[in-house]
Design a protein around this motif. Structure first.
Motif, PDB file in Angstrom:
ATOM      1  N   GLU A  44       2.030  -1.951   4.796  1.00  0.00           N
ATOM      2  CA  GLU A  44       2.678  -1.886   3.480  1.00  0.00           C
ATOM      3  C   GLU A  44       3.147  -3.278   3.044  1.00  0.00           C
ATOM      4  O   GLU A  44       2.959  -3.669   1.892  1.00  0.00           O
ATOM      5  CB  GLU A  44       3.861  -0.916   3.516  1.00  0.00           C
ATOM      6  N   PHE A  45       3.729  -4.034   3.987  1.00  0.00           N
ATOM      7  CA  PHE A  45       4.206  -5.365   3.621  1.00  0.00           C
ATOM      8  C   PHE A  45       3.041  -6.318   3.402  1.00  0.00           C
ATOM      9  O   PHE A  45       3.044  -7.115   2.453  1.00  0.00           O
ATOM     10  CB  PHE A  45       5.143  -5.926   4.696  1.00  0.00           C
ATOM     11  N   LEU A  46       2.039  -6.245   4.264  1.00  0.00           N
ATOM     12  CA  LEU A  46       0.889  -7.145   4.139  1.00  0.00           C
ATOM     13  C   LEU A  46       0.115  -6.901   2.849  1.00  0.00           C
ATOM     14  O   LEU A  46      -0.559  -7.808   2.353  1.00  0.00           O
ATOM     15  CB  LEU A  46      -0.021  -6.999   5.352  1.00  0.00           C
ATOM     16  N   ALA A  47       0.260  -5.711   2.303  1.00  0.00           N
ATOM     17  CA  ALA A  47      -0.357  -5.451   1.003  1.00  0.00           C
ATOM     18  C   ALA A  47       0.370  -6.211  -0.102  1.00  0.00           C
ATOM     19  O   ALA A  47      -0.215  -6.543  -1.137  1.00  0.00           O
ATOM     20  CB  ALA A  47      -0.342  -3.948   0.704  1.00  0.00           C
ATOM     21  N   LEU A  48       1.653  -6.515   0.136  1.00  0.00           N
ATOM     22  CA  LEU A  48       2.438  -7.298  -0.819  1.00  0.00           C
ATOM     23  C   LEU A  48       2.220  -8.794  -0.605  1.00  0.00           C
ATOM     24  O   LEU A  48       2.046  -9.555  -1.554  1.00  0.00           O
ATOM     25  CB  LEU A  48       3.929  -6.967  -0.678  1.00  0.00           C
ATOM     26  N   ASN A  49       2.271  -9.216   0.656  1.00  0.00           N
ATOM     27  CA  ASN A  49       2.046 -10.624   0.992  1.00  0.00           C
ATOM     28  C   ASN A  49       1.147 -10.698   2.215  1.00  0.00           C
ATOM     29  O   ASN A  49       1.609 -10.498   3.347  1.00  0.00           O
ATOM     30  CB  ASN A  49       3.365 -11.345   1.267  1.00  0.00           C
ATOM     31  N   PRO A  50      -0.123 -10.974   2.039  1.00  0.00           N
ATOM     32  CA  PRO A  50      -1.058 -11.014   3.164  1.00  0.00           C
ATOM     33  C   PRO A  50      -0.753 -12.101   4.181  1.00  0.00           C
ATOM     34  O   PRO A  50      -1.299 -12.099   5.282  1.00  0.00           O
ATOM     35  CB  PRO A  50      -2.413 -11.247   2.493  1.00  0.00           C
ATOM     36  N   ASN A  51       0.150 -13.039   3.826  1.00  0.00           N
ATOM     37  CA  ASN A  51       0.572 -14.071   4.770  1.00  0.00           C
ATOM     38  C   ASN A  51       1.575 -13.544   5.780  1.00  0.00           C
ATOM     39  O   ASN A  51       1.845 -14.197   6.790  1.00  0.00           O
ATOM     40  CB  ASN A  51       1.196 -15.253   4.020  1.00  0.00           C
ATOM     41  N   GLY A  52       2.178 -12.394   5.485  1.00  0.00           N
ATOM     42  CA  GLY A  52       3.174 -11.829   6.383  1.00  0.00           C
ATOM     43  C   GLY A  52       4.455 -12.636   6.452  1.00  0.00           C
ATOM     44  O   GLY A  52       5.129 -12.673   7.483  1.00  0.00           O
ATOM     45  N   LEU A  53       4.804 -13.308   5.347  1.00  0.00           N
ATOM     46  CA  LEU A  53       5.980 -14.170   5.308  1.00  0.00           C
ATOM     47  C   LEU A  53       6.976 -13.691   4.259  1.00  0.00           C
ATOM     48  O   LEU A  53       6.635 -12.958   3.337  1.00  0.00           O
ATOM     49  CB  LEU A  53       5.562 -15.613   5.014  1.00  0.00           C
ATOM     50  N   ILE A  54       8.199 -14.145   4.423  1.00  0.00           N
ATOM     51  CA  ILE A  54       9.273 -13.847   3.476  1.00  0.00           C
ATOM     52  C   ILE A  54       9.718 -15.136   2.813  1.00  0.00           C
ATOM     53  O   ILE A  54       9.460 -16.225   3.338  1.00  0.00           O
ATOM     54  CB  ILE A  54      10.469 -13.186   4.204  1.00  0.00           C
ATOM     55  N   PRO A  55      10.369 -15.016   1.644  1.00  0.00           N
ATOM     56  CA  PRO A  55      10.718 -13.812   0.892  1.00  0.00           C
ATOM     57  C   PRO A  55       9.548 -13.301   0.052  1.00  0.00           C
ATOM     58  O   PRO A  55       8.611 -14.034  -0.253  1.00  0.00           O
ATOM     59  CB  PRO A  55      11.845 -14.291  -0.012  1.00  0.00           C
ATOM     60  N   VAL A  56       9.686 -12.045  -0.318  1.00  0.00           N
ATOM     61  CA  VAL A  56       8.783 -11.403  -1.272  1.00  0.00           C
ATOM     62  C   VAL A  56       9.649 -10.625  -2.247  1.00  0.00           C
ATOM     63  O   VAL A  56      10.666 -10.047  -1.847  1.00  0.00           O
ATOM     64  CB  VAL A  56       7.813 -10.434  -0.559  1.00  0.00           C
ATOM     65  N   ILE A  57       9.263 -10.649  -3.521  1.00  0.00           N
ATOM     66  CA  ILE A  57       9.945  -9.789  -4.478  1.00  0.00           C
ATOM     67  C   ILE A  57       8.933  -8.909  -5.191  1.00  0.00           C
ATOM     68  O   ILE A  57       7.772  -9.295  -5.365  1.00  0.00           O
ATOM     69  CB  ILE A  57      10.766 -10.572  -5.526  1.00  0.00           C
ATOM     70  N   GLN A  58       9.396  -7.733  -5.551  1.00  0.00           N
ATOM     71  CA  GLN A  58       8.625  -6.849  -6.424  1.00  0.00           C
ATOM     72  C   GLN A  58       9.495  -6.511  -7.615  1.00  0.00           C
ATOM     73  O   GLN A  58      10.611  -6.017  -7.459  1.00  0.00           O
ATOM     74  CB  GLN A  58       8.188  -5.576  -5.712  1.00  0.00           C
ATOM     75  N   ASP A  59       9.010  -6.850  -8.777  1.00  0.00           N
ATOM     76  CA  ASP A  59       9.705  -6.585 -10.031  1.00  0.00           C
ATOM     77  C   ASP A  59       8.775  -5.739 -10.890  1.00  0.00           C
ATOM     78  O   ASP A  59       7.901  -6.265 -11.583  1.00  0.00           O
ATOM     79  CB  ASP A  59      10.041  -7.903 -10.724  1.00  0.00           C
ATOM     80  N   GLY A  60       8.944  -4.418 -10.798  1.00  0.00           N
ATOM     81  CA  GLY A  60       8.006  -3.541 -11.479  1.00  0.00           C
ATOM     82  C   GLY A  60       6.614  -3.711 -10.891  1.00  0.00           C
ATOM     83  O   GLY A  60       6.421  -3.554  -9.683  1.00  0.00           O
ATOM     84  N   ASP A  61       5.665  -4.094 -11.705  1.00  0.00           N
ATOM     85  CA  ASP A  61       4.291  -4.290 -11.240  1.00  0.00           C
ATOM     86  C   ASP A  61       4.032  -5.705 -10.727  1.00  0.00           C
ATOM     87  O   ASP A  61       2.927  -6.001 -10.257  1.00  0.00           O
ATOM     88  CB  ASP A  61       3.304  -3.998 -12.379  1.00  0.00           C
ATOM     89  N   THR A  62       5.026  -6.565 -10.828  1.00  0.00           N
ATOM     90  CA  THR A  62       4.860  -7.959 -10.417  1.00  0.00           C
ATOM     91  C   THR A  62       5.326  -8.153  -8.983  1.00  0.00           C
ATOM     92  O   THR A  62       6.467  -7.824  -8.643  1.00  0.00           O
ATOM     93  CB  THR A  62       5.666  -8.891 -11.340  1.00  0.00           C
ATOM     94  N   VAL A  63       4.457  -8.681  -8.144  1.00  0.00           N
ATOM     95  CA  VAL A  63       4.784  -9.004  -6.759  1.00  0.00           C
ATOM     96  C   VAL A  63       4.586 -10.497  -6.564  1.00  0.00           C
ATOM     97  O   VAL A  63       3.533 -11.047  -6.919  1.00  0.00           O
ATOM     98  CB  VAL A  63       3.897  -8.227  -5.771  1.00  0.00           C
TER      99      VAL A  63
END
Length: 206
Positions: A44-63
């Motif tokens: 689930e996280f790697l789908a947001l950031n394939p680098n596997g690093l933080i930080p990540v934000i999701q703002d509606g449809d924007t990741v």
């Protein structure tokens, strides 16, 4: 508005995002992630950031990932009435300090911070700390000179360009290292930063 911020609460890069979100008065969910919190290696996280690093934000449809990009995004989208600098000449004059921190300050400050804060006492490389601290003082002369001319790196008012360096120097001025440069203007600046309502709530988490 539905904003989620992923990242461990003691990460300097995550601190940037959490502090800015607080400065902007945003409502958000913070999900601890990285190191002891795990999460970053999940599908689930790697789908947001394939680098596997933080930080990540999701703002509606924007990741988004990359902390400095997140800073710029949140400021432009949600800070138009506060921290956003409309004039592009003034904005980029300020925001160059964000990149200067990343390319010039962080590689050197990171040696000091890792050894004196993250590393176990019996494994610290104090010789490397001494060399890095001396180099960092010379680098910080540049910001000190800028702050002799204006109260903030962002200009007349506090802004997003102050955030990365402030988080690092809050620790730098608290660390037990020998200093040879009298950074009067930097010291006055960090005290102004520390007086901000949301700063120490985020920056003091180690």
């Amino acid at each position: 508005m539905s904003i989620t911020i992923w990242g461990r609460p003691n990460s300097l890069n995550v601190h940037k995002v959490l502090w800015l979100a607080a400065e902007l008065g945003l409502q958000f969910e913070h999900i601890p992630a990285g190191q002891q919190y795990g999460v970053v290696d999940t599908a689930e996280f790697l789908a947001l950031n394939p680098n596997g690093l933080i930080p990540v934000i999701q703002d509606g449809d924007t990741v988004l990932w990359e902390s400095n990009t997140i800073l710029r995004y949140l400021t432009e989208v949600y800070g138009k009435e506060s921290l956003w600098i409309e004039d592009p000449k003034l904005r980029f004059s300020a925001e160059k300090w964000i990149d200067w921190y990343t390319t010039t300050v962080l590689p050197v400050f990171g040696i000091v911070f890792f050894n004196l804060v993250r590393q176990a006492a019996d494994k610290r490389d104090l010789a490397a700390v001494k060399v890095a601290a001396e180099k960092l003082e010379k680098i910080l002369d540049v910001a000190n000179s800028e702050l002799a001319k204006q109260p903030y790196l962002s200009g007349s008012n506090f802004g997003v360009a102050d955030i990365p360096l402030a988080l690092a120097l809050n620790h730098w001025f608290n660390l037990d290292v020998q200093r040879h440069h009298d950074h009067t203007h930097l010291k006055a600046w960090i005290e102004r930063i520390r007086a901000r309502e949301h700063f120490l709530k985020v920056a003091s988490i180690l």
